[in-house]
Scaffold this motif. Sequence first.
Motif, PDB file in Angstrom:
ATOM      1  N   VAL A   1       0.844  -1.201   0.000  1.00 15.52           N
ATOM      2  CA  VAL A   1       0.000   0.000   0.000  1.00 15.52           C
ATOM      3  C   VAL A   1       0.873   1.243   0.000  1.00 15.52           C
ATOM      4  N   ARG A   2       1.930   1.243   0.822  1.00 14.66           N
ATOM      5  CA  ARG A   2       2.848   2.392   0.861  1.00 14.66           C
ATOM      6  C   ARG A   2       3.490   2.606  -0.502  1.00 14.66           C
ATOM      7  N   SER A   3       3.891   1.510  -1.137  1.00 19.60           N
ATOM      8  CA  SER A   3       4.524   1.620  -2.451  1.00 19.60           C
ATOM      9  C   SER A   3       3.578   2.212  -3.476  1.00 19.60           C
ATOM     10  N   TRP A   4       2.305   1.780  -3.456  1.00 21.73           N
ATOM     11  CA  TRP A   4       1.329   2.309  -4.416  1.00 21.73           C
ATOM     12  C   TRP A   4       0.996   3.761  -4.146  1.00 21.73           C
TER      13      TRP A   4
ATOM     14  N   MET B   1       2.824  10.248  -9.797  1.00 19.78           N
ATOM     15  CA  MET B   1       2.022  10.560 -10.977  1.00 19.78           C
ATOM     16  C   MET B   1       1.338  11.916 -10.832  1.00 19.78           C
ATOM     17  N   ARG B   2       0.803  12.173  -9.639  1.00 19.06           N
ATOM     18  CA  ARG B   2       0.137  13.454  -9.384  1.00 19.06           C
ATOM     19  C   ARG B   2       1.120  14.605  -9.533  1.00 19.06           C
ATOM     20  N   ASN B   3       2.319  14.454  -8.939  1.00 19.07           N
ATOM     21  CA  ASN B   3       3.323  15.511  -9.029  1.00 19.07           C
ATOM     22  C   ASN B   3       3.800  15.724 -10.456  1.00 19.07           C
ATOM     23  N   SER B   4       3.879  14.626 -11.224  1.00 17.88           N
ATOM     24  CA  SER B   4       4.291  14.758 -12.625  1.00 17.88           C
ATOM     25  C   SER B   4       3.299  15.593 -13.401  1.00 17.88           C
ATOM     26  N   LEU B   5       2.016  15.417 -13.103  1.00 13.94           N
ATOM     27  CA  LEU B   5       0.980  16.206 -13.782  1.00 13.94           C
ATOM     28  C   LEU B   5       1.064  17.673 -13.368  1.00 13.94           C
ATOM     29  N   ILE B   6       1.213  17.924 -12.066  1.00 23.24           N
ATOM     30  CA  ILE B   6       1.224  19.310 -11.564  1.00 23.24           C
ATOM     31  C   ILE B   6       2.420  20.082 -12.110  1.00 23.24           C
TER      32      ILE B   6
ATOM     33  N   GLY C   1       4.638  -0.412   6.372  1.00 23.53           N
ATOM     34  CA  GLY C   1       4.425   0.779   5.569  1.00 23.53           C
ATOM     35  C   GLY C   1       4.587   2.082   6.309  1.00 23.53           C
ATOM     36  N   ARG C   2       4.947   2.059   7.593  1.00 23.75           N
ATOM     37  CA  ARG C   2       5.134   3.301   8.349  1.00 23.75           C
ATOM     38  C   ARG C   2       6.588   3.450   8.748  1.00 23.75           C
TER      39      ARG C   2
END
Length: 786
Positions: free
Chosen positions: A36-39, A46-51, A353-354
């Motif tokens: 989950v952490r990896s995803w 992906m979000r940062n690449s778009l922004i 994941g923490r």
Amino acid sequence: MAEAHQAVAFQFTITPEGIDLQLSYQALNQIYLSGVRSWKKRVSRMRNSLIKGVYPASPSSWLFVVIAILATMYMRSDPSMGLITKIQQHLPLSLHVSLSSQGQTMVSALVFSTLLWLSLILALRFCLKLLLSYHQWMFEQHGRVSNVTKVWVTLLRLLSSRKPLLYSYQTSLPHLPVPPIKDTVSRYLQSVRPLLTDPEYKRMTELANHFELNLGNRLQRYLKLKALWATNYVSDWWEEYIYLRSRGPIMVNSNYYGMDFLYVTPTPVQAARAGNTITALLLYRRKVNREELKPTRVPGTVIPLCAAQCERMFNTTRTPGDQTDVLQHWQDSEFVAVYHKGRYFRLWVYRAGRLLSPREIEYQIQRILDDLSPPQPGEDKLGALTAGDRMPWSRMRKQYFSSGINKRSLDAIERAAFFITLDDEEQGMRGEDPAGNLDRYAKSLLHGKCYDRWFDKSFSIVIYKNGKSGLNAEHSWADAPTVAHLWEYTLATDAFQLGYTEDGHCKGDVDRTLPMPQRLVWDIPSEVQAQVCISLAVAQALADDVDCHVFPFREFGKGRIKKLRVSPDAFIQIGLQLAYYRDRGGFCLTYEASMTRLFREGRTETVRSCSNESSAFVKALENGEAEEQCRPLFRLASERHQNLYRLAMTGAGIDRHLFCLYVVSKYLGVESPFLKEVLSEPWRLSTSQTPVQQMELFDLKNNPEFISLGGGFGPVADDGYGVSYIIVGEDMINFHVSSKHSCSQTDSHRFGAQISKALQDIMTLLSADTKTATKGTAKPQAKKLL
């Protein structure tokens, strides 16, 4: 000691009744949470690449364009001037069949809106790139800003009004320009004039002119072709030929160090200091990965600097090769490598994941400190391979570390987020000999015992027995300001954000079911052990030869210097020229590092600080000329130095251009006596300022004792000095001086004393002028008041 086994997700045994499968739900849950952490990280990337891909616009601006186009069409107007109709005619046949005429129009309008939006983004980015290509602002006098620069600042602020991510400006930064060869040759001749006699200068001028008129133009054409094709015409060759192709030891010769606070050690508990330091570093890595760090800017401006060097800060190592080394970078790493008393450990810093709490990391570090198991044969001094010559290390790595348990253990070190050394010594400014201990502290960070650091890692953190800390950084992947930014954040977060309990331990709770840190296992044959001894002997001889001297200069700082209307850096650099002249009886080729990060993938450029103007001032002062004659000469020298620094920052430097011309000549197989002589000249005085970039993290008014010591490096020339300095607050400058014991002409302590005296002499000279001016203006002011 046998390898510590990690919990497995399932176990099975074969019985007469069949296969008995036993699932470990706890382990499966750990795997699930880790996934989950990896995803989450992938989605964030992906979000940062778009922004950042649409910056300086925003993704939501697409919706605004679509609504505006549809609203215009609703009012029976065609904003596309017929393009929407043309798009509708070229829609796939399937859409013509499945959609009504109105639906086809809507789809065509959406396509047109998207294309218009992308065109606007490209236009905005082009405008931003043009604005960032303007550098004339740097050459204007303080308080005399031209109208062009005022308009430029306004437009730049408008286009930068949205909050950028760390890498938002990358594609908008201009490319480093190739200077005209005539300008470079002319500036070079000016820079060497104070170093050469008249016959030597005449010969060099003839060599330079012949090069410029003949071979130089041919090499220049190839270089301009590269500049059109490459993102930066210097950086890749600089990284490869200056750093990665070096076959000698990188310890001392290339790696540099950073120190802890001068007066304060936040905790004397070694494990606790390690816990907070590791946590702070990983929090910084999280900010880098999420691009939450603000882009670094030119101090006092909105002008961004290239952030490309941050990409390889963590999970990076330099691997040796026969001809050239290679920088390897991994996308992520959930563990760090730890060295203690000859043993290597893998310490997992994430669970389910923490990120582990600082107290939990302290708990794990303490378990390593409490482990009394002896090193395996050949393990304790294995790190010496990274400290010696590169070719033997490359051969050993290929032959003995490319498979089996040795490869797995080496992978654990090389793929780690970073390297930690739990040193069994105490360091810092302490005891009955604080000055001497400060020098020993610097030497320890620069080379240690030559086997208790992993010099190939992007950086290694050292935590001493008394809680003092520091770092040793590999140079090829980034320059000192990038590492300094990381270290400033780490020290401030450790001391002011994370903090410690009253008994010096990290805050937070501990999960005592954490698995033991994993001991790395090695099978080191006698051939490797023999090479370790050879590499250690080479490294030890190099380390023993280094003479380090660190001293805080407390007489005055940038506060008094600025009152004289002089650049602090120019003041110090001219002081270094005076100190060297007094120390050696002459001048030398002087290297001062300047950044070129106003350009994409920019690294450094050289400011040749020994100029005609600075040498004229030094000679006048030493010859006992009147103060009234020396002061104007100092002002000219200061202005000249500032101009040289500006030229270097704006891509009009000398040395990187000549270096690239030399590389082109080697590819073409042609010899240039001029270039060969230029690049063989020794830098007997190599200097660098460590910039303080995040003063907001340190409250020096309420916590004046939390003063950074900065960092330093080894001497570049066998008969020269390496000088690093950091201007801390208003009243202090910390110096790091290095040289070699083997040279009878150099002495770091002697040169340090010369620096202190030179700075005080220049201050006395300039202050006398200020007092005279004050007396001269006192009476008229009094009459006016009366």
